[in-house]
Design an enzyme around this catalytic site. Structure first.
Site, PDB file in Angstrom:
ATOM      1  N   LYS B  80       0.858  -1.193   0.000  1.00  0.00           N
ATOM      2  CA  LYS B  80       0.000   0.000   0.000  1.00  0.00           C
ATOM      3  C   LYS B  80       0.894   1.243   0.000  1.00  0.00           C
ATOM      4  O   LYS B  80       1.910   1.287   0.694  1.00  0.00           O
ATOM      5  CB  LYS B  80      -0.885  -0.031   1.246  1.00  0.00           C
ATOM      6  CG  LYS B  80      -1.968   1.051   1.276  1.00  0.00           C
ATOM      7  CD  LYS B  80      -2.817   0.904   2.546  1.00  0.00           C
ATOM      8  CE  LYS B  80      -3.920   1.941   2.638  1.00  0.00           C
ATOM      9  NZ  LYS B  80      -4.685   1.837   3.901  1.00  0.00           N
ATOM     10  N   SER B 155      -9.606   2.148   2.975  1.00  0.00           N
ATOM     11  CA  SER B 155      -8.759   2.863   2.049  1.00  0.00           C
ATOM     12  C   SER B 155      -7.838   1.957   1.243  1.00  0.00           C
ATOM     13  O   SER B 155      -7.375   2.338   0.177  1.00  0.00           O
ATOM     14  CB  SER B 155      -7.890   3.859   2.827  1.00  0.00           C
ATOM     15  OG  SER B 155      -6.998   3.174   3.697  1.00  0.00           O
ATOM     16  N   SER B 179      -9.538  -0.176   7.189  1.00  0.00           N
ATOM     17  CA  SER B 179      -8.970  -0.054   5.841  1.00  0.00           C
ATOM     18  C   SER B 179      -8.279  -1.306   5.300  1.00  0.00           C
ATOM     19  O   SER B 179      -7.948  -1.366   4.122  1.00  0.00           O
ATOM     20  CB  SER B 179      -7.972   1.108   5.799  1.00  0.00           C
ATOM     21  OG  SER B 179      -8.671   2.328   5.837  1.00  0.00           O
TER      22      SER B 179
END
Ligand SMILES: [Zn+2]
Lengths: 499, 491
Positions: B80, B155, B179
């Site tokens: 990420k 996210s 997330s």
């Protein structure tokens, strides 16, 4: 401001001052507060930095244990209570020399609280209350280039050096100090001096005001007797002990003139100017920043083990005030004499000189006499004059051994201060040793007698006072390196006259 | 699609260790897959093909030299874009960091390299990890491989979508309010949020420091456990990191895979029942509960009365911390700088930079947080939220006195269509309704696929006590053994 200021005596006769001091001390830890970067002074800009002290995204602080320890020791030396549990807090405001745009500090949970420091003013002890001692990180340094003022407004460019960002900083805040009256400026100076000595004795900072490792903000207000305390101003940029005193005095005079004219004191930050000795307004508190303090979530709370704190307390060195008392006794000085030693900043120097073998009287004579005079003339701290206690002790040994007269010793000291080497080296290199070899001296005396037969005759006939001229001639030929008294005796002896 | 891209991480590691496939072959297969599908999925913000192949070659050389390889050596991983990667762009999904190449690796990235994994690149995310759909990425949304018109969660939608699209067998996410878990749920993949402090935050670009938790994403529970073990454990550079060894999550996953939960007590939170999860989600969840019962687990209902206040407390604490954490993005030292034309003041340049660099959701949270921390409002907002946080932690502690773990649907609804919730922040925030309490408490949570509703994945969340991460892996692996894994339609 063109208003004429009232006289100081007049001001303190009508108003009562309340002062307060906030002092920042840069700790001399090996590494910064929250990262492993070195802390030493100097260095090319932005070379002592890493992701943490540059506040790069993703970086995290880790508290420096040595800095926590130093802060606790300062707190203990100032008779504070040490928090069993406390936290760092974020102080949020935007400024380019703050890498994260917040400063890691402490807010309502400081490490040390509620202490005091006793200081001597005019032979009296004044107890200064300590509100808090807390730990935080220093900011970087901004240089505003272009523009007239060197301040951010009007500058065309701003350069930032983050070498200093993250250096551990201890903030020591006094409680308000009322009741000092006319002595308020002296009390302020005495406090900062004593605080500096205490911190120096702990060995946690070099506490040099000129280099900024000790910085002081002075709060001042005036009120009429019996009335509430007045609005205070905060004076910054106070960079020497003398300035602390001058800043309080100047601010008292300024506030009195404002109040006398029916005006009101604005709560504001003011800047002290070393050259003029007065203060000018800085940032007004009307635009006061809301720092939005909140507990620093990147750090765990500090919970100093009480046993560890007790150990630190037991291991505190003898604090300056007690040490001064002991030394005064050992040296056999009156209060007044000791005060002049303290004022000259010579306590440690004399102590070390005595330790190196000199008598207290001799050590005091050199440091307070010749060396203090030079320090004053050249404007350097006595400790930085260029002569060490060991050298002063050596110098005195040479005098005691008769190798140097007092006058010659002063010349030798001049050489030592100029960096020409140890007293013995200077004496030898400059050929300043007292001529004590009797053979050489006798030859010089005989030479003088031969060159001045008339005077010699006068002396032989009983006019002993005439021998002075012969002494002068010998001193001249030995370039002052003979002991005048010995020369005189030798002359009388050679001329067969009783002295 | 090559066989190598459909394998699990454990399988790939075995192939590489046994010499049946080289790490370079494995890596190339995944790079090819990314090249084939990512223009449609948009899971990646940056693919580091060169770095990946170099890392793969190094693994192959070590193997050739007879060196012992770790359990994930040669396995590709997608990271990420919230973690710093030395010399590799790190944007956090924001324009304000466009082009920034960090000078240092996050601890987790270091550990990934040390484990011999191969970093393929950086995955898309909601800007600064603020969002539940990846639609708030400044670089465009990621699409859900199950239905390209739907969101992949957020996210960490990029990491989850990369797994579901077989672009990577492993991925790293970060979980502040859900997330990792919520994207796992809506993409039919596994996402675990470790105990706060169990994984290092050093190098994780902060959103909310007291909540952010990096963690593993995978297609199977065992793979997630293997990755968790590789990245977890104490880090002296993160003060909030717990100085204890990683719980034995791999052993727990293997134990769970035997399909026996006899003696395990699982709690269903009463207060979640009335929170309006979609009927389809509830139906799949009930079937999963039945499956767990059949495995021997005892199911009881427990009350956590303060969970109702979790969402409002979270939306005070997280924005407060973010308002401070994001202050450093000012154009002075790194990233975007706007308006520096020689005439403007420093303050103006800072303002213009932040105005241009941050997206609307980030600005919204900075403003909420700035307000909540303001003097005069602090006690009513931030202070009150911290009290709620304490009460929620007590609810968890009380619940774990009765049960070994708590279970719930991971998210109230399946993947929604792109654009469906962007106009109403509150509708978006609801996506994290069931995941947020765990973040406030600091314990671990995992989302494991448990079925499909109208052809879209539903996740089941297992929540465990702090530092009992192994427990949730056991339950998740057991459920996985009963319901199997779920494969999206071919792209
Ligand atoms: Zn540093």
């Amino acid at each position: 401001m063109t208003t004429t200021l009232p006289s100081y005596d007049d001001v303190v006769a009508r108003y009562e001052p309340v002062i307060g001091l906030e002092t920042h001390v840069e700790l001399g830890t090996r590494t910064k507060m929250f990262c492993g970067c070195p802390t030493d002074f100097g260095g090319e800009p932005n070379t002592r930095v890493c992701p943490v002290c540059l506040g790069l995204p993703g970086s995290l602080p880790v508290a420096n244990k040595a800095a926590v320890e130093a802060t606790i020791r300062i707190g203990l030396a100032l008779n504070c209570s040490i928090a069993q549990w406390c936290r760092f807090a974020r102080k949020n405001y935007f400024y380019p020399d703050m890498p994260k745009n917040f400063q890691i500090s402490q807010y309502d949970e400081p490490l040390c609280v509620d202490g005091y420091l006793d200081v001597e003013v005019n032979g009296e002890t004044v107890r200064i209350g300590i509100e808090r001692v807390h730990l935080e990180e220093d900011t970087g340094k901004t240089l505003h280039v272009g523009g007239a003022t060197g301040r951010i407004h009007g500058a065309t460019e701003s350069l930032v050096d983050y070498n200093r960002a993250g250096i551990p900083l201890v903030e020591i805040v006094t409680k308000p100090i009322p009741g000092a009256g006319a002595l308020a400026p002296e009390v302020a100076r005495a406090y900062v001096t004593e605080l500096r000595d205490v911190i120096r004795s702990l060995g946690v900072s070099d506490v040099r005001m000129e280099e900024g490792s000790l910085r002081c903000d002075v709060n001042t207000s005036l009120n009429l007797p019996g009335e509430e305390w007045g609005t205070r101003t905060e004076t910054k940029n106070v960079n020497s002990l003398r300035s602390v005193e001058r800043a309080v005095r100047s601010e008292m005079l300024r506030q009195a003139s404002v109040l006398d004219a029916g005006g009101r004191i604005t709560q504001e930050t003011r800047h002290f100017h070393e050259d003029t000795g007065d203060t000018t307004p800085g940032r007004s508190k009307e635009t006061a920043t809301d720092y939005r303090y909140f507990p620093e979530p990147d750090l765990v709370p500090l919970a100093p083990d009480p046993a560890w704190v007790a150990e630190l307390k037991a291991a505190l060195p003898e604090l300056p005030r007690l040490r001064r008392r002991r030394l005064q006794q050992e040296w056999g000085l009156s209060d007044l004499d000791m005060q002049s030693v303290v004022n000259a900043g010579a306590v440690e120097l004399i102590e070390a000189t005595v330790a190196a073998g000199a008598s207290p009287a001799a050590a005091r004579k050199w440091w307070l006499g010749e060396l203090s005079r030079r320090a004053n003339e050249t404007g350097v701290e006595l400790a930085d004059i260029g002569a060490t206690p060991a050298q002063v002790a050596e110098l005195q040994r040479l005098v005691d051994a008769g190798k140097l007269t007092d006058k010659l010793a002063r010349t030798v000291l001049e050489g030592v201060v100029a960096g020409e080497g140890s007293p013995t080296e200077v004496m030898t290199n400059r050929n300043l040793e007292v001529v004590s070899d009797t053979g050489a001296l006798t030859a010089a005396v005989d030479e003088a007698i031969a060159a001045n037969p008339d005077i010699a005759e006068k002396v032989r006939s009983g006019k002993v006072a005439a021998a002075g001229a012969l002494v002068g001639a010998v001193m001249k030929s030995t370039r002052g390196q003979a002991d005048a008294k010995s020369v005189r005796e030798l002359i009388l002896e050679r001329l067969g006259v009783q002295g | 699609m090559s066989d190598l891209t459909t394998k699990t991480a454990a399988e790939i590691a075995a192939l590489v260790a046994g010499g049946e496939a080289s790490a370079v072959e494995v890596t190339q297969a995944h790079l090819d897959r990314i090249a084939a599908v990512d223009d449609r999925v948009h899971a990646f913000l940056h693919v580091d093909a060169e770095g990946a192949l170099a890392a793969a070659r190094a693994v192959d050389e070590r193997r050739a030299a007879g060196e012992a390889l770790g359990p994930l050596a040669g396995v590709p991983v997608a990271v990420k874009d919230v973690l710093t990667t030395k010399g590799v762009p790190t944007t956090v999904g924001s324009k304000i960091l466009e082009g920034w190449r960090p000078p240092y690796d996050a601890t987790i990235v270091e550990r990934l390299r040390a484990a011999g994994t191969v970093m393929l690149g950086k995955t898309n995310m909601d800007e600064f990890a603020m969002g539940s759909s990846t639609e708030y990425s400044a670089y465009g949304p990621t699409r859900n491989p199950w239905d390209l018109d739907r969101i992949p969660g957020g996210s960490g939608g990029g990491s989850a979508a990369a797994l579901a699209a077989y672009e990577a067998p492993l991925a790293i996410g970060s979980d502040t309010g859900g997330s990792i878990r919520q994207p796992g749920a809506v993409t039919g993949t596994v996402g675990a949020k470790p105990t706060y402090g169990g994984t290092s935050r050093y190098g994780l670009v902060a959103f909310s420091s007291s909540l952010d938790t990096p963690g593993p994403c995978a297609r199977t529970v065992l793979d997630a456990a293997l990755l968790h073990e590789a990245i977890g454990g104490h880090d002296p550079r993160d003060s909030t990191s717990i100085p204890q060894p990683v719980p034995d999550v791999v052993a727990a996953a293997k134990l769970g895979a035997t399909g026996d939960l006899t003696g395990v007590r699982l709690g269903i939170v009463t207060e979640f029942a009335g929170e309006g999860a979609e009927p389809g989600v509830l139906a799949v969840f009930r079937e999963a509960v039945d499956a767990l019962t059949k495995l021997g687990a005892e199911i009881v209902e427990v009350s956590c009365p303060h969970f109702t206040y979790a969402l409002p407390a979270y939306y005070l604490i997280a924005p407060s911390e973010c308002s401070s954490n994001l202050a450093r993005f000012d154009g002075v030292r790194f990233g975007l700088r706007v308006g520096d034309d020689g005439n403007r003041s420093l303050e103006e340049v800072m303002s213009l930079t932040r105005e241009a660099g941050f997206g609307p959701e980030v600005k919204r949270r900075i403003m909420i947080g700035t307000y909540a921390l303001s003097s005069g409002y602090y006690d009513a907002y931030y202070g009150q939220a911290q009290k709620v946080r304490t009460l929620i932690s007590r609810d968890f502690t009380a619940a774990f006195a009765q049960v070994d773990a708590l279970i719930s649907p991971t998210t109230p609804f399946v993947a929604f269509p792109i654009g469906a919730r962007t106009s109403d922040p509150y509708q978006m925030y609801l996506a994290d309704l069931f995941t947020i309490p765990t973040n406030l408490y600091g314990g671990p949570g995992i989302s494991v696929p448990c079925g499909l509703s109208d052809g879209l994945p539903v996740g089941l969340q297992v929540m465990a006590p702090t530092m009992a991460d192994d427990r949730m892996y056991r339950v998740a692996a057991a459920l996985e053994s009963a319901v199997g894994t779920f494969t999206p339609p071919a792209l």
